[in-house]
Design an enzyme around this catalytic site. Structure first.
Site, mmCIF file in Angstrom:
data_model
loop_
_atom_site.group_PDB
_atom_site.id
_atom_site.type_symbol
_atom_site.label_atom_id
_atom_site.label_comp_id
_atom_site.label_asym_id
_atom_site.label_seq_id
_atom_site.Cartn_x
_atom_site.Cartn_y
_atom_site.Cartn_z
ATOM 1 N N LYS A 194 0.844 -1.349 0.166
ATOM 2 C CA LYS A 194 -0.137 0.194 -0.058
ATOM 3 C C LYS A 194 0.880 1.151 -0.073
ATOM 4 O O LYS A 194 0.594 2.156 -0.845
ATOM 5 C CB LYS A 194 -0.961 0.054 1.277
ATOM 6 C CG LYS A 194 -2.282 0.524 0.811
ATOM 7 C CD LYS A 194 -3.266 0.099 1.978
ATOM 8 C CE LYS A 194 -2.920 0.361 3.373
ATOM 9 N NZ LYS A 194 -2.289 -0.806 4.087
ATOM 10 N N THR B 30 3.796 1.448 -1.078
ATOM 11 C CA THR B 30 4.518 1.425 -2.085
ATOM 12 C C THR B 30 3.852 2.040 -3.313
ATOM 13 O O THR B 30 4.185 2.569 -3.913
ATOM 14 C CB THR B 30 5.178 -0.049 -2.381
ATOM 15 O OG1 THR B 30 5.631 -0.652 -1.209
ATOM 16 C CG2 THR B 30 5.882 -0.116 -3.729
ATOM 17 N N ARG C 231 2.132 8.632 6.708
ATOM 18 C CA ARG C 231 2.266 8.327 8.126
ATOM 19 C C ARG C 231 3.943 8.009 8.535
ATOM 20 O O ARG C 231 4.535 7.856 7.349
ATOM 21 C CB ARG C 231 1.500 6.947 8.752
ATOM 22 C CG ARG C 231 0.190 7.462 8.935
ATOM 23 C CD ARG C 231 -0.717 6.198 9.236
ATOM 24 N NE ARG C 231 -0.409 5.334 8.380
ATOM 25 C CZ ARG C 231 -0.545 3.990 8.786
ATOM 26 N NH1 ARG C 231 -0.939 3.571 9.835
ATOM 27 N NH2 ARG C 231 -0.274 3.140 7.756
ATOM 28 N N LYS D 204 7.656 -6.117 11.277
ATOM 29 C CA LYS D 204 7.361 -5.383 9.809
ATOM 30 C C LYS D 204 8.403 -4.844 9.153
ATOM 31 O O LYS D 204 8.245 -4.735 7.920
ATOM 32 C CB LYS D 204 6.220 -4.415 10.285
ATOM 33 C CG LYS D 204 5.364 -3.906 9.030
ATOM 34 C CD LYS D 204 4.151 -3.161 9.569
ATOM 35 C CE LYS D 204 3.612 -2.330 8.239
ATOM 36 N NZ LYS D 204 3.648 -0.786 8.508
ATOM 37 N N ALA E 45 -3.727 1.868 12.469
ATOM 38 C CA ALA E 45 -5.146 1.741 12.001
ATOM 39 C C ALA E 45 -6.092 0.910 12.763
ATOM 40 O O ALA E 45 -7.206 0.962 12.745
ATOM 41 C CB ALA E 45 -5.164 1.672 10.579
ATOM 42 N N PHE F 138 -3.541 -0.274 7.008
ATOM 43 C CA PHE F 138 -4.091 -1.911 6.964
ATOM 44 C C PHE F 138 -5.178 -2.005 5.797
ATOM 45 O O PHE F 138 -5.365 -1.042 4.954
ATOM 46 C CB PHE F 138 -4.819 -2.195 8.334
ATOM 47 C CG PHE F 138 -3.638 -2.273 9.510
ATOM 48 C CD1 PHE F 138 -2.715 -3.178 9.074
ATOM 49 C CD2 PHE F 138 -3.710 -1.780 10.794
ATOM 50 C CE1 PHE F 138 -1.590 -3.478 10.002
ATOM 51 C CE2 PHE F 138 -2.507 -1.798 11.547
ATOM 52 C CZ PHE F 138 -1.651 -2.892 11.025
ATOM 53 N N PHE G 161 3.148 -9.699 -9.314
ATOM 54 C CA PHE G 161 4.387 -10.406 -8.959
ATOM 55 C C PHE G 161 4.610 -11.352 -10.169
ATOM 56 O O PHE G 161 3.752 -11.442 -11.015
ATOM 57 C CB PHE G 161 4.039 -11.325 -7.705
ATOM 58 C CG PHE G 161 4.085 -10.525 -6.355
ATOM 59 C CD1 PHE G 161 5.210 -10.914 -5.629
ATOM 60 C CD2 PHE G 161 3.060 -9.658 -6.055
ATOM 61 C CE1 PHE G 161 4.972 -10.182 -4.255
ATOM 62 C CE2 PHE G 161 3.358 -8.756 -4.910
ATOM 63 C CZ PHE G 161 4.432 -9.270 -4.177
ATOM 64 N N TRP H 92 7.076 -1.098 -8.175
ATOM 65 C CA TRP H 92 8.141 -1.559 -6.992
ATOM 66 C C TRP H 92 9.418 -1.994 -7.941
ATOM 67 O O TRP H 92 10.407 -1.883 -7.085
ATOM 68 C CB TRP H 92 7.391 -3.125 -6.447
ATOM 69 C CG TRP H 92 8.408 -3.755 -5.585
ATOM 70 C CD1 TRP H 92 8.561 -3.409 -4.051
ATOM 71 C CD2 TRP H 92 9.077 -4.775 -5.580
ATOM 72 N NE1 TRP H 92 9.257 -4.103 -3.374
ATOM 73 C CE2 TRP H 92 9.727 -5.029 -4.235
ATOM 74 C CE3 TRP H 92 9.785 -5.473 -6.722
ATOM 75 C CZ2 TRP H 92 10.802 -5.929 -4.143
ATOM 76 C CZ3 TRP H 92 10.511 -6.574 -6.465
ATOM 77 C CH2 TRP H 92 11.019 -6.651 -5.030
#
Lengths: 556, 556
Positions: A71, A73, A94, A105, A273, A301, A381, A409
């Protein structure tokens, strides 16, 4: 492919003054923090107030899975892509918390060729905002216990103190504590506990304040506990609000950094969140809207948590109205939602994708309920097959929504150009008719029930009688008009993290409600969600360290 | 006379790059933090290593009293005066802690016309160093409890965990706590507590480290507790040292600011002197010595605490040798030591001055025991009479020491010109023959006894058998060679804060000893001294706030 850290390190950053100049920010407005970070002075922020606003684009996602969705990214990639197409765009994100950074994470600055930098600094102390928030929270706590110690003039009932301490760390040992032990010089023993800073009310206040005055007023309104006869005692009663505001003054100025492609990004504030309201500061978002034609921002999230709160709390309080919404998904995450094991994600399985699609569909439809035009960003992917991708696009087409393949990405801005064009079209179409989900006038229980029914598809909310009584009391005390901030697991629409997909007919079990009078919302805690995470068996911290040149390793 | 804050605000500060240039620091070495603060890159620091050292001047004082002595003020005034006389001088100070700032003490940046600025920022978060130290301390604590939670492979005995949590706040409620309460998900309940950050071993390690490598090695050596059979478990065993070093990396670069008269000042690190080793970072002091011909630095509280530790711990470990020592006193503080009530300080009382003089005389003689030439700085108040001043000067003359009247508080550099000339003469005289008070080879108990006898004039040290056994164990474990860091009240040579003047024949009652294997010293706690202060009935925080222009009020 090199790691995120390798990519971030290999990048040549521009001096932050150049990034500012691109965004029309004069040098005099900058408070530099090193060469690649700066705070933007609150005087400068205030001086922009009569400028017109750009369009606000919200990036949200399906329920997170172990496969990762990207997200942040996507927020970065979309911002870069819009800029490369000639749309003056700012990104509003954020700030990362140290807790997850040392836990599971890793960092929270995007990934691959769609990152904000300098990533190590943003992920660690950055400009110190979270430390200031922690200090303000704990100064108030110290003043509460000090007040008890010196005679308790205000008559606080030690059993009814709701103000908890905070620390920006995953530390389960601090969830539930006894304090003031050890005898007379140490005060009156009582039960206490620590929340992670990103779940604290000071964080929420910081992120919802419009300016320094609003900050001070909100801080003063914070309720620390009750007297024996149920009267609220506030931070203002304790004369703590001034010093708290002083601690937060410099932090309240938004932080400017850059993406790997040189887009300006404001990274400021960072409530979780799942246990808080989950979006960056109002001050940063509003400033970005003054400085750019398009602002891309992210809510944490899944859309059930982050986007719902972004829209029902932040947009409501700050008078914001998004023009478009991007829902991020991946084929892999949909397959996990469709019941495939993580180890089998490499194998084509259109059936699993199809079984997982209701999760994405519900998030999309939920955003449409708020009156927002939606586009789906499908982060590609290499293992994704044409048939799997086709299944997603067909299903979204039935909802009138495009699902656009993204490769920012690995490709940077170029990989999100199609997404950017779709977002441009949604903005130009002016079809957004934003409305919060519920009105201020609904009862607090009614608000919780509305979110549970409309967003989570719960059959009902289970509210234990003491919790219902507390909600009634909040209303009697004049706080019935505030929105609700539901704390629950991020992994499911329900409060049960194992219920993937798009569950129906479940019950949302409320455990506790807390009034955040400073933030102006009621936190409703459902299920087992913790306001203080723990570290995993092998914390990421074990792999973090310095190399021979003093560079930081192990962040990802 | 305007307040310190008024004076600081009215000052026109130079851009930090100009201050750096005056000190011969190139722009490329600066990491700016706002416009008036900068960190000096560790690469730049390392590159200075082959330059010759300037002369080191230590500013210390008599035991503090309610009247105030002005040690930081004198450090700043002396530095300014030396610069104004043409001696290239840098000032090296500690960073203030938020605890006293919100408690009783107010700021710690000097006073009157002898201050370092920007005072509000230095007194609050500054460049975030203390927050980084707090985070590193608490990451280790979280990893200790997390290790217990996930099966305790290292076999830590939960009863023998000595690592405490830290917070930069005066908060007596956190002195003694129970943590991990609330059942299985929250871990194994155990006793715990918080020290103020400035009393933590991470602070000591930070201030004693020579460079980033030394920092990491010291962090790894930190002992968090023992196994059931008495084996030490370290931060390195827990794989926490790398992440702690990563958290501290940026903080380890020294902070450059300026005095009101434009002298360069390094303000870096800040252990308390009553419960820790009490002086600024080794890295900053050593850097200052490379950049200036004279470095004026300060040790906290009275010379019995701060100067003794500066000399026996910091100078010993860092290979420093001061050229001269300034002992700060005031007529008013001597009168308090002579038994006069605070309310009667305005009345001439030569007898009281004479009765208080033994306190000053002993501090002076103690500094001479270390082989240092001494000058006394007598900070002048308007109520001081010629006869009172004469009494001080005569008494000091008998010790072969000048007592020089200073008025830098009201007059800036000009008010410390005589003191500066006296210090220049001491340096030029090259009479310093610095030796630490005791040798590395003495036993730990012997070291404590030496300080108690030679510096405090105690008759003996009372060491309870379990404490003596612990000292023995430290020696058996190979830590017998480290210096001792005695924690006791700052108000008296003894452990009894009411014993003013120059008490003889008292007993130093050891309560506890802690091995700081990372800092390389043994903390010996005597009497009632707390490693976590409390707030007073009316904390300074109550008066701190923002004015209508967003400026911070109430710091002093």
């Amino acid at each position: 492919m090199p790691t995120d850290l390798d990519i971030a390190r290999a990048a040549t950053l521009l001096p932050i003054g150049e990034i500012a100049a691109r965004a029309g920010i004069p040098d005099a407005a900058l408070e530099p923090y090193g060469r690649y970070k700066a705070k933007l002075g609150l005087d400068f922020v205030a001086a922009q107030k009569d400028k017109p606003d750009g369009a606000l684009v919200l990036v949200t996602g399906i329920n997170p899975t172990a496969a990762g969705e990207g997200k942040t990214t996507t927020t970065v990639g979309l911002g870069d892509a819009l800029n490369s197409l000639g749309t003056r765009t700012m990104i509003a994100l954020r700030e990362p918390s140290l807790g997850p950074c040392f836990g599971v994470k890793g960092g929270a600055t995007g990934g691959g060729y769609a990152q904000v930098v300098p990533m190590e600094e943003i992920n660690l102390h950055f400009t110190g905002d979270f430390h200031a928030i922690t200090a303000a929270n704990n100064l108030l706590a110290a003043m509460v216990d000090n007040h008890l110690y010196w005679g308790n003039e205000l008559g606080l009932d030690a059993r009814r103190i709701s103000w908890r301490r905070a620390i920006d760390m995953n530390d389960r040992a601090l969830r539930s504590t006894n304090v003031s032990l050890g005898g007379v010089p140490n005060g009156f023993p009582r039960e206490d506990g620590f929340d992670i800073t990103v779940a604290s009310e000071v964080m929420a206040v910081f992120c919802l304040a419009r300016d320094l005055d609003d900050l001070r007023v909100r801080l003063g309104r914070i309720i620390v506990g009750q007297t024996r006869d149920g009267r609220n005692v506030t931070a203002h009663d304790l004369k703590a609000d001034g010093a708290m505001a002083a601690l937060l003054r410099d932090a309240l100025a938004p932080n400017l950094v850059q993406t790997l492609e040189g887009s300006p990004a404001l990274v400021h504030g960072g409530p979780f969140a799942n246990i808080a309201h989950g979006c960056n500061s109002v001050i940063a978002t509003r400033l970005a809207l003054k400085l750019a034609d398009v602002v891309v921002t992210e809510a944490g999230f899944g859309a059930d948590l982050g986007a719902e709160k972004f829209l029902d709390i932040k947009c409501r309080q700050a008078g914001l109205a998004p023009s478009a919404c991007v829902v991020v998904a991946t084929v892999r995450a949909l397959k996990l939602n469709g019941g495939v094991a993580k180890s089998a994600l490499g194998t084509e399985d259109v059936g699993a994708v199809t079984r997982g699609l209701p999760n994405l569909a519900r998030h999309v439809q939920n955003m449409q309920k708020f009156g927002l035009p939606v586009v789906v960003a499908l982060n590609r992917f290499t293992s994704d097959t044409e048939a799997e991708i086709g299944a997603v696009q067909t299903a979204m087409g039935r909802l009138g929504v495009e699902a656009i393949l993204c490769t920012h990405w690995s490709d940077g801005a170029a990989g999100a150009a199609d997404l950017a064009r779709a977002v441009q079209a949604l903005i130009a179409g002016k079809s957004a008719r934003f409305e919060p989900l519920y009105s201020d006038h609904l009862s607090l229980a009614g608000k919780i029930e509305t979110v549970a029914r409309e967003i989570y598809h719960a059959e009902r909310v289970s509210i234990p009688p003491p919790v219902a009584a507390k909600l009634k009391r909040f209303e009697e005390q004049g706080f019935g008009h505030v929105p609700v901030c539901i704390a629950k697991t991020q992994y499911s629409f329900s409060a049960d993290p194992t219920l993937l997909g798009a569950p129906e007919g479940h019950v949302l079990p409320l455990r506790e409600v807390r009034l955040s009078a400073g933030a102006s919302f009621v936190v409703a805690i459902a299920g087992d969600i913790m306001t203080m995470p723990g570290l995993p068996r092998r914390p990421a911290a074990e792999g973090i360290g310095l190399d021979a040149e003093g560079r930081i390793n192990g962040l990802f």
